[in-house]
Design a protein around this motif. Structure first.
Motif, short mmCIF file in Angstrom:
data_model
loop_
_atom_site.label_atom_id
_atom_site.label_comp_id
_atom_site.label_asym_id
_atom_site.label_seq_id
_atom_site.Cartn_x
_atom_site.Cartn_y
_atom_site.Cartn_z
N ASN A 104 -6.04 -25.36 -22.57
CA ASN A 104 -5.84 -23.91 -22.56
C ASN A 104 -6.97 -23.26 -23.35
O ASN A 104 -7.03 -23.42 -24.57
N CYS A 105 -7.82 -22.54 -22.65
CA CYS A 105 -9.04 -22.00 -23.28
C CYS A 105 -8.72 -21.07 -24.45
O CYS A 105 -7.91 -20.17 -24.33
N TYR A 106 -9.40 -21.30 -25.59
CA TYR A 106 -9.15 -20.42 -26.74
C TYR A 106 -9.83 -19.07 -26.60
O TYR A 106 -9.64 -18.19 -27.43
N SER A 107 -10.61 -18.91 -25.56
CA SER A 107 -11.17 -17.59 -25.30
C SER A 107 -10.36 -16.81 -24.26
O SER A 107 -10.78 -15.75 -23.82
N CYS A 108 -9.21 -17.37 -23.91
CA CYS A 108 -8.28 -16.60 -23.06
C CYS A 108 -7.70 -15.48 -23.92
O CYS A 108 -7.32 -15.72 -25.06
N PRO A 109 -7.65 -14.25 -23.40
CA PRO A 109 -7.11 -13.15 -24.21
C PRO A 109 -5.70 -13.42 -24.75
O PRO A 109 -5.31 -12.89 -25.78
N GLY A 110 -4.95 -14.25 -24.05
CA GLY A 110 -3.58 -14.52 -24.48
C GLY A 110 -3.45 -15.68 -25.46
O GLY A 110 -2.43 -15.81 -26.13
#
Lengths: 310, 46
Positions: free
Chosen positions: A51-57
């Motif tokens: 789960n990308c840590y640059s995902c806004p969520g």
């Protein structure tokens, strides 16, 4: 008659867990409106799935991104924090993470539900499944280490050139929500978007194509398939070796619980003898039964077959 | 089975040791520092 065979929606509970974990990983819902990312202390902790840590969520870190970042800090600092995390998660859950706790796995499974012709597994897919180990060695380990030692700056090879989760969860939303990044779009964004689209399209026809052929995190967790504390196991006393479990499985498994098994447990419902169960290593109910890993050593009927082509 | 138990114990001990030493080394802060900034490589820009 085994109760599990009567279940109309055997995968419903797992889907709920997948959905809840995806929501928990991405609980910063306001980020999707503002186009910014969460910056709290929880970001120092990793989630088990991709789960990308640059995902806004995203409210926590991606273990693969953190691993590449930690490797980039070598030789000054060893990546012990993330190595310890992966060791403990791998030992505790193994590829249960892939089957239950990975949002990108859920996305792929939902795409596969789109009706149409599907690619059948076979020797080709079993062979291709080794590719993820090459991706792990080259893009997750070698490239960050090479740049750390030669250029002295971090380059997370997998995140930069491959990761479709980063593109889908981070790149596309951030570019769509904020104008800051639009002028910076270049060949890399085009490449990653095209690759992400190709992978997602492939997932419509091929079950969990990214997990099976490319995911280095699944490759890491697959190393623990013989020692994971919680796993899908076969009751050798009940198993008659019919091979229905591996034939019906959509992953490239040769045996229940092997390196390709994502521990989804769907085979529990296909087994006509109810011989497959989820269990801890010290499960009193099954304490005299051998595990799949033990079967793999040779004796068990579940270990007998190769990958049957569907 | 005994061999498997020993491997599990060793892995658990190694995992805890790595995590503990990693925390003491500042692994948490390193991860946090990276994760609170938008990773340009991850989103396909940098």
């Amino acid at each position: 008659m085994d109760k599990r065979k009567k279940t109309k929606r055997p995968d419903f509970r797992r889907k709920c867990i997948q959905l809840v974990s995806a929501l928990l990983y991405n609980a910063n819902l306001s980020g999707f409106a503002s186009g910014t990312i969460y910056k709290g202390d929880l970001k120092g902790v990793c989630v088990p799935g991709l789960n990308c840590y640059s995902c806004p969520g995203a409210v926590a870190s991606c273990p693969l991104g953190a691993l590449q970042n930690a490797l980039s800090a070598m030789p000054n600092k060893l990546p012990l924090y993330i190595a310890g995390f992966l060791l403990l998660v791998g030992l505790g859950l193994g590829r249960i993470v892939c089957g239950f706790l990975c949002p990108f796995g859920l996305i792929q499974e939902l795409l596969y539900k789109i009706p149409g012709r599907k690619l059948k597994k076979g020797r080709w897919s079993r062979r291709l499944s080794w590719l993820k180990y090459a991706v792990l060695a080259v893009f997750v380990a070698a490239i960050p280490l090479w740049y750390a030692y030669t250029a002295g700056y971090p380059l997370p090879g997998f995140c930069k050139y491959i990761c479709p989760a980063g593109t889908l969860e981070g790149g596309i939303p951030l570019v769509a929500l904020g104008e800051t990044y639009r002028p910076l779009i270049g060949w890399l964004f085009t490449w990653k978007t095209a690759l992400c689209a190709a992978i997602l399209l492939l997932c419509v026809f091929c079950y969990r194509a990214f997990c099976r052929f490319l995911c280095p995190l699944g490759a890491i967790y697959s190393f623990f398939c013989r020692v994971a504390l919680v796993a899908v196991r076969v009751d050798e006393g009940k198993c008659d070796g019919c091979g229905l479990c591996t034939r019906k499985c959509l992953m490239d498994v040769e045996k229940v619980g092997d390196r390709e098994c994502i521990q989804c447990g769907l085979c529990r419902h296909t087994c006509p003898r109810g011989a497959i169960y989820f269990g801890w290593e010290r499960n009193k109910k099954h304490e005299t039964e051998t595990t799949v890993s033990d079967n793999a050593a040779g004796a068990g009927p579940a270990a007998s077959g190769g990958v049957p082509e569907q | 089975m005994m061999k498997k138990r020993i491997v599990q114990l060793l892995l658990a001990a190694a995992g805890l040791l790595c995590l503990g030493v990693g925390l003491a080394q500042g692994g948490y802060q390193t991860t946090l520092a990276k994760a609170v900034r938008i990773c340009m490589e991850c989103i396909g820009i940098g």
